[in-house]
Scaffold this active site. Structure first.
Site, PDB file in Angstrom:
ATOM      1  N   HIS A 184     -17.283 -11.744   7.255  1.00 36.77           N
ATOM      2  CA  HIS A 184     -17.241 -12.473   5.996  1.00 36.77           C
ATOM      3  C   HIS A 184     -18.528 -13.309   5.944  1.00 36.77           C
ATOM      4  CE1 HIS A 184     -12.944 -11.949   6.985  1.00 36.77           C
ATOM      5  NE2 HIS A 184     -12.705 -11.989   5.688  1.00 36.77           N
TER       6      HIS A 184
ATOM      7  N   GLU B  44      -8.084  -4.385  -0.185  1.00 38.58           N
ATOM      8  CA  GLU B  44      -7.135  -4.565   0.922  1.00 38.58           C
ATOM      9  C   GLU B  44      -5.812  -5.104   0.393  1.00 38.58           C
ATOM     10  OE1 GLU B  44      -6.755  -7.531   4.707  1.00 38.58           O
ATOM     11  OE2 GLU B  44      -8.676  -6.499   4.454  1.00 38.58           O
TER      12      GLU B  44
ATOM     13  N   GLU C 270      -4.163  -2.752   6.012  1.00 47.14           N
ATOM     14  CA  GLU C 270      -3.930  -3.588   7.194  1.00 47.14           C
ATOM     15  C   GLU C 270      -2.475  -3.429   7.614  1.00 47.14           C
ATOM     16  OE1 GLU C 270      -3.922  -8.266   8.551  1.00 47.14           O
ATOM     17  OE2 GLU C 270      -5.592  -7.506   7.342  1.00 47.14           O
TER      18      GLU C 270
ATOM     19  N   HIS D  66       0.111  -6.170   7.112  1.00 47.28           N
ATOM     20  CA  HIS D  66       0.506  -6.476   5.740  1.00 47.28           C
ATOM     21  C   HIS D  66       1.671  -5.606   5.282  1.00 47.28           C
ATOM     22  CE1 HIS D  66      -3.768  -8.167   4.685  1.00 47.28           C
ATOM     23  NE2 HIS D  66      -3.110  -8.905   5.573  1.00 47.28           N
TER      24      HIS D  66
ATOM     25  N   ASP E 173      -7.292  -1.806   9.021  1.00 48.31           N
ATOM     26  CA  ASP E 173      -7.380  -3.018   9.831  1.00 48.31           C
ATOM     27  C   ASP E 173      -6.288  -2.919  10.880  1.00 48.31           C
ATOM     28  OD1 ASP E 173      -9.545  -4.112   8.610  1.00 48.31           O
ATOM     29  OD2 ASP E 173      -8.497  -5.788   7.679  1.00 48.31           O
TER      30      ASP E 173
ATOM     31  N   ASP F   5       1.776 -13.416   8.471  1.00 55.20           N
ATOM     32  CA  ASP F   5       0.696 -12.540   8.927  1.00 55.20           C
ATOM     33  C   ASP F   5       0.136 -13.042  10.257  1.00 55.20           C
ATOM     34  OD1 ASP F   5      -1.269 -10.646   8.978  1.00 55.20           O
ATOM     35  OD2 ASP F   5      -2.392 -11.402   7.267  1.00 55.20           O
TER      36      ASP F   5
ATOM     37  N   ASP G 262      -8.826  -6.479  13.087  1.00 58.46           N
ATOM     38  CA  ASP G 262      -8.556  -7.728  12.382  1.00 58.46           C
ATOM     39  C   ASP G 262      -7.390  -8.403  13.099  1.00 58.46           C
ATOM     40  OD1 ASP G 262      -8.376  -9.770  10.616  1.00 58.46           O
ATOM     41  OD2 ASP G 262      -7.779  -8.567   8.888  1.00 58.46           O
TER      42      ASP G 262
END
Length: 480
Positions: free
Chosen positions: A145, A276, A312, A315, A340, A351, A383
Site C-alpha cells: 500500500h 477485493e 481473500e 473474507h 490473498d 478478519d 495477506d
C-alpha cells in the site's frame, strides 16, 4: 566522611552509567520531525536477519524448521514448476508494519531495525529489510500500500514526493535482487477524510481527493513493473440506509473505476485491475460483499472486461461462504485474478488474517487454481500476520514457510486427485443424464417448456441417482 565520599562516587558512577545507556539507546536515525536535516543514510549497518540462512527445500523428513518440507520451487507439477503455479508474494504491510496491536492492547512487536518513527529514512530502512527478507525466503514478489512504504506528508505534494523517493530505492533493490511487484494499491480507509467513504463519499472533495493517491499509486506500481493493481473498499459501504443514497454511491463508485481504467490505459500500464470482495468490517456492509456481488456490479456497469477479482480466503466465511466457493464463483465468471492467502478462526467473527495451515482447505484452493490454468499474472499474496504473542524475528520466516508449504502440499494433493480421476468421474456420472440429445438441447437453450412437458409425460416419474457425497469425501481424504 569515608562513607559520604563512597556514596558520592557510587552516585557519580550510576549517573555515568545511565548516561551511557541513554546514548546507546538513542536511535541513530532521523526522527520524523527532522527528516530534512538527516541526509540520505537510513542509519542501519549489516544484515537485518543475521543468523537466518536462505531457506531451501529439504523434503518432508527434514526436522529443520527453517526449511521447506513440501515447496520445491523448481519441481514440475502437471507440466508447470511449483513456483509458477504458486507465485508467492510477501505483504509489506503485515510483515513490516504489523505491530501486534489490537482493539484491546498496545503494540507488542518492536523489530530491531525500528527506531520508533515514521520518517522517510525509516521507510527506506524497512524497504531494505523487505528485500533481504524476500530474498532469504526465496519469494519472487512483494505487494504494497502506498502509505505503508512511505510516510504521509502534510500535503498531497509532499506525500507524493515521499512515495517517489521510497519507490526509487525499491526499484534499485528489486532490480538487484531480481524481484517484482505482484500488486500495489492506495490506502483509502485509515485517514479521517475517508470516514464516509472514498469513491462513495457523500463529499465531492473527498471523492476527488481519493482519486489523487490512486493515480499516484498506479503510477508507482507501473514504475515498479507491477503486474496488478488492487482496489479494496473498506469504507465503500454504509452504516445505515436511512441517510444513504445507495444508488448514487454505487454509480459514483462505477464512475471512479471507469476513471481508473482510463488512466491505466493513458499511462500504458498493462497490469490487471483487481477488486477485493469483503462483506463488512469496517463498513456494514461493503458494496463488494462477495464474488457474486462484485461480478454483478462489474457486469451492470460494463466493467467485466476491465477488472478481475482478488479473492481473500479469510473474507469468504465473513460472507457466509467457503474460500473454495468464492474461488469457483470467480473462476466460472472468468474473474479469478489473484488470491490473498490467509484464513480466519471459526470461533472469531472478524478478519484475523492468519497464515493458512489447513491442508484440506489448501487442496480445495489448488483444485480451483489448476482448473483456472493458474493465476498469472496474479499469484498468492500472504495477506497474513503473526499472532500478537509472536514477537521473535524468526517467527516472520516460520509463518511464511508453513504458509508456503501448506499451499505446496495442497498443490501436490490436487495434482494427485486430477491424475487419479476418480473424483471427477464421480461428478461426471452424477450429471450423465444431460449427456443425451434432450440434455444437449437444454444446455443449448433449445428446449422450451412444451417440449419438456411432453418428455415428462413420456418418461413418467423421474428416477434420482445417488449423489455419493460420502464417497466423494472419502476419495478426497485419501488424497490428503
Amino acid at each position: 566522611m569515608m562513607k559520604m565520599k563512597l556514596g558520592r562516587t557510587l552516585l557519580l558512577f550510576l549517573c555515568l552509567k545511565v548516561f551511557c545507556y541513554a546514548v546507546i539507546a538513542t536511535p541513530q536515525t532521523c526522527p520524523a520531525s527532522n527528516v530534512d536535516k538527516c541526509g540520505d543514510s537510513d542509519g542501519w549497518e549489516g544484515e537485518f536477519f543475521p543468523g537466518i540462512p536462505t531457506i531451501k527445500y529439504e523434503g518432508p523428513s527434514s526436522k529443520n524448521q527453517l526449511s521447506f518440507k513440501w515447496y520445491n520451487p523448481e519441481e514440475e507439477i502437471l507440466g508447470k514448476k511449483m513456483k509458477d503455479w504458486l507465485r508467492f508474494s510477501v505483504a509489506f504491510w503485515h510483515t513490516f508494519r504489523g505491530t501486534g496491536a489490537d482493539p484491546f492492547g498496545a503494540p507488542t512487536k518492536y523489530w530491531p531495525w525500528e527506531d520508533g518513527t515514521n520518517s522517510l529514512n525509516m521507510a527506506k530502512r524497512r524497504m531494505r529489510a523487505n528485500f533481504e527478507f524476500i530474498s532469504k525466503l526465496g519469494v519472487d514478489f512483494w505487494c504494497f500500500h502506498d502509505r505503508d512504504i512511505a510516510p504521509d506528508g502534510k500535503t498531497l505534494e509532499e506525500s507524493n514526493a515521499n512515495l517517489d523517493e521510497v519507490a526509487a530505492l525499491a526499484q534499485e533493490l528489486q532490480t538487484k535482487a531480481k524481484k517484482r511487484v505482484l500488486w500495489g494499491t492506495a490506502q483509502l480507509s485509515m485517514h479521517p477524510r475517508y470516514m464516509p467513504g472514498a469513491a462513495t463519499s457523500s463529499e465531492l472533495e473527498v471523492y476527488a481527493y481519493a482519486a489523487a493517491p490512486v493515480k499516484k499509486a498506479m503510477e508507482v506500481t507501473h514504475y515498479l513493473g507491477g503486474e496488478n493493481y488492487v482496489f479494496w473498499g473498506g469504507r465503500e459501504g454504509y452504516q445505515s440506509l436511512l441517510n444513504t443514497d445507495l444508488e448514487g454511491e454505487l454509480n459514483h463508485m462505477a464512475r471512479f473505476f471507469e476513471a481508473a481504467v482510463a488512466y491505466k490505459k493513458k499511462i500504458g500500464f498493462n497490469g490487471t485491475l483487481l477488486i477485493e470482495p469483503k462483506p463488512q468490517e469496517p463498513s456494514k456492509p461493503q458494496y463488494d460483499w462477495d464474488a457474486a456481488t462484485s461480478a454483478n456490479f462489474l457486469r451492470k456497469y460494463g466493467l467485466a472486461g476491465e477488472f478481475k477479482l482478488n479473492i481473500e480466503c479469510n473474507h469468504a466465511p465473513l460472507s457466509g461462504h467457503s474460500c473454495q466457493h468464492e474461488l469457483e464463483t470467480a473462476r466460472i465468471n472468468g474473474l479469478l485474478g489473484n488470491i490473498d492467502a490467509n484464513t480466519g478462526d471459526p470461533q472469531v467473527g472478524w478478519d484475523t488474517d492468519q497464515f493458512l495451515v489447513d491442508i484440506q482447505e489448501a487442496t480445495l484452493i489448488m483444485l480451483s487454481v489448476i482448473r483456472n490454468g493458474g493465476l498469472a499474472p496474479g499469484g498468492f499474496n500472504f495477506d497474513a500476520k503473526l499472532r500478537r504473542e509472536s514477537t521473535d524475528v524468526e517467527d516472520l520466516f516460520i509463518a511464511h514457510i508453513v504458509g508456503m508449504d501448506t499451499l505446496a502440499r495442497g498443490l501436490r494433493n490436487a495434482a494427485k486427485l486430477i491424475k487419479d480421476g476418480s473424483l471427477f468421474e464421480l461428478v461426471r456420472k452424477r450429471y450423465q443424464s444431460f449427456d443425451t440429445e434432450i440434455g444437449a438441447q437444454i444446455e443449448a437453450g433449445k428446449a422450451d417448456f412444451e417440449l419438456l412437458e411432453k418428455k415428462v409425460k413420456e418418461w413418467g416419474e423421474p428416477t434420482v441417482a445417488f449423489a455419493k457425497q460420502e464417497l466423494a469425501e472419502m476419495i478426497f481424504q485419501f488424497a490428503l
